[in-house]
Scaffold this motif. Sequence first.
Motif, PDB file in Angstrom:
ATOM      1  N   ARG A   4      51.709 -91.546 -14.366  1.00 19.67           N
ATOM      2  CA  ARG A   4      51.178 -91.085 -13.089  1.00 19.67           C
ATOM      3  C   ARG A   4      51.118 -89.563 -12.997  1.00 19.67           C
ATOM      4  N   MET A  27      58.310 -90.778  -5.947  1.00 23.36           N
ATOM      5  CA  MET A  27      58.507 -91.474  -7.223  1.00 23.36           C
ATOM      6  C   MET A  27      57.229 -92.158  -7.698  1.00 23.36           C
ATOM      7  N   LEU A  28      56.312 -92.456  -6.781  1.00 20.75           N
ATOM      8  CA  LEU A  28      55.048 -93.076  -7.175  1.00 20.75           C
ATOM      9  C   LEU A  28      54.239 -92.149  -8.072  1.00 20.75           C
ATOM     10  N   GLU A  29      54.445 -90.852  -7.949  1.00 18.15           N
ATOM     11  CA  GLU A  29      53.668 -89.873  -8.703  1.00 18.15           C
ATOM     12  C   GLU A  29      54.451 -89.259  -9.855  1.00 18.15           C
ATOM     13  N   ASP A  45      57.065 -89.760 -13.514  1.00 20.75           N
ATOM     14  CA  ASP A  45      57.348 -90.580 -14.685  1.00 20.75           C
ATOM     15  C   ASP A  45      58.689 -90.166 -15.279  1.00 20.75           C
ATOM     16  N   HIS A  73      61.599 -90.136 -12.367  1.00 19.44           N
ATOM     17  CA  HIS A  73      61.161 -91.364 -11.706  1.00 19.44           C
ATOM     18  C   HIS A  73      62.276 -92.402 -11.724  1.00 19.44           C
ATOM     19  N   ARG A 111      64.143 -94.085  -8.503  1.00 20.94           N
ATOM     20  CA  ARG A 111      64.005 -95.538  -8.345  1.00 20.94           C
ATOM     21  C   ARG A 111      65.366 -96.213  -8.222  1.00 20.94           C
ATOM     22  N   ARG A 137      45.887 -93.868 -14.031  1.00 19.39           N
ATOM     23  CA  ARG A 137      46.890 -93.345 -14.937  1.00 19.39           C
ATOM     24  C   ARG A 137      46.327 -92.132 -15.682  1.00 19.39           C
ATOM     25  N   HIS A 176      56.370 -98.796 -12.936  1.00 20.87           N
ATOM     26  CA  HIS A 176      55.990 -98.596 -11.538  1.00 20.87           C
ATOM     27  C   HIS A 176      55.769 -99.919 -10.803  1.00 20.87           C
ATOM     28  N   CYS A 211      56.075-102.650  -8.192  1.00 23.94           N
ATOM     29  CA  CYS A 211      56.385-102.413  -6.775  1.00 23.94           C
ATOM     30  C   CYS A 211      57.808-102.815  -6.420  1.00 23.94           C
TER      31      CYS A 211
END
Length: 384
Positions: free
Chosen positions: A58, A83-85, A87, A91, A95, A275, A331, A333
């Motif tokens: 990401r 954290m969605l963006e 790695d 990340h 998480r 990605r 990633h 969900c």
Amino acid sequence: MEHVRQDPTAPDFIADPYPFYARARALGEIVFWDDYDLPVATTHRAVSALLRDRRLGREAPEGFRAAVPDHLLAFYAVEDHSMLELDGPRHARLRRQVLTAFTSSRVAALAPRIEALCHELLDVAPADPFDLVAHYAAPLPVRTIAPLIGLPEDMADQLLRWSHDMVGMYQAGRTRADEDAAASAAAAFASRMQAEIAARRTDPQDDMLTALVTADDLEDAERVATAILLMNAGHEATVHALGNAVIHLAGGGAPAPGLADELLRLDPPLHLFTRWVHEDVELFGHPFRRGQRIGLLLGAANRDPEAYPEPDRLDPSRTGPTHSAFGAGAHFCLGAPLARLEIEIALRVLFERHPNLVMAEPARIAPIYHFRGPARLMVARQSP
């Protein structure tokens, strides 16, 4: 690589993107979507593999991120810590901090509250016909996730506005007005979260914000971004998924247990996830260079006939590979168990109370691709 054209803002595509996906799949597992200026993976096999491929990520590789314009600085002040963006180790660290909020036991414990909310919302729904999105699908997730994070339920309307405005950054054809709204919402949301975090330092509660405050390896910017991500992701996708599900079930009777995953496969709330390519690599016969981007068409993967026979049909007994609605890999969900629970309970309560629920007019799908869901869903509770 074959090229394909389709305006993602065209009304016919917004109403039904699946014929385009079928056309794109027929051209190859990866095709070039000219309107997006982006190669996209079209099949279940390709999308599933690329979601898990650690050579993709990401985050933009060093040297490839575009400069942030001044009017979006407030938005990216939050987004850069989401954290969605991210790695890799950062990340993974973020998480880990929120995994405890989504354990199976903690999610299951929310079931009575979710069911009570469903009944409460239906008790006060307007006379027929009424908009199921405005009065049921939208308020349910935000009133579920807000207390879990540590925000008061009476903020629901404001939280909905902030969430909607921030997520508007990801829609095709966004305008300067959309960007300004996203930046303003991000600034206001961050300010509120900063105040809540400060309060938890002197008055801890049993909520996610307190857990983030007590985690000693987080910066406040990461705490703010994580709380906002959980709010936005925990609301937006579930609203769309629930609305899509009712479109497919209205007029057909009560849903069967465990149907949520088949509905998520058939009509997922997120259709395109991108990605960055982190190293020179060949993907499904096509060379990619570091710094390129690739789109993963989750909506196309979920209706791939090679993975799902008669993929356009709702089949509660369907077997086959795991659908792509929640992503996969690093990633995947975090909120998937909660989303499933909310959808299952919301549909069960809705159709138990109103087994003859019908559409009062055709659903109006929101022009917010690469998300998909109804902006307005007028329904009526027919008498038996």
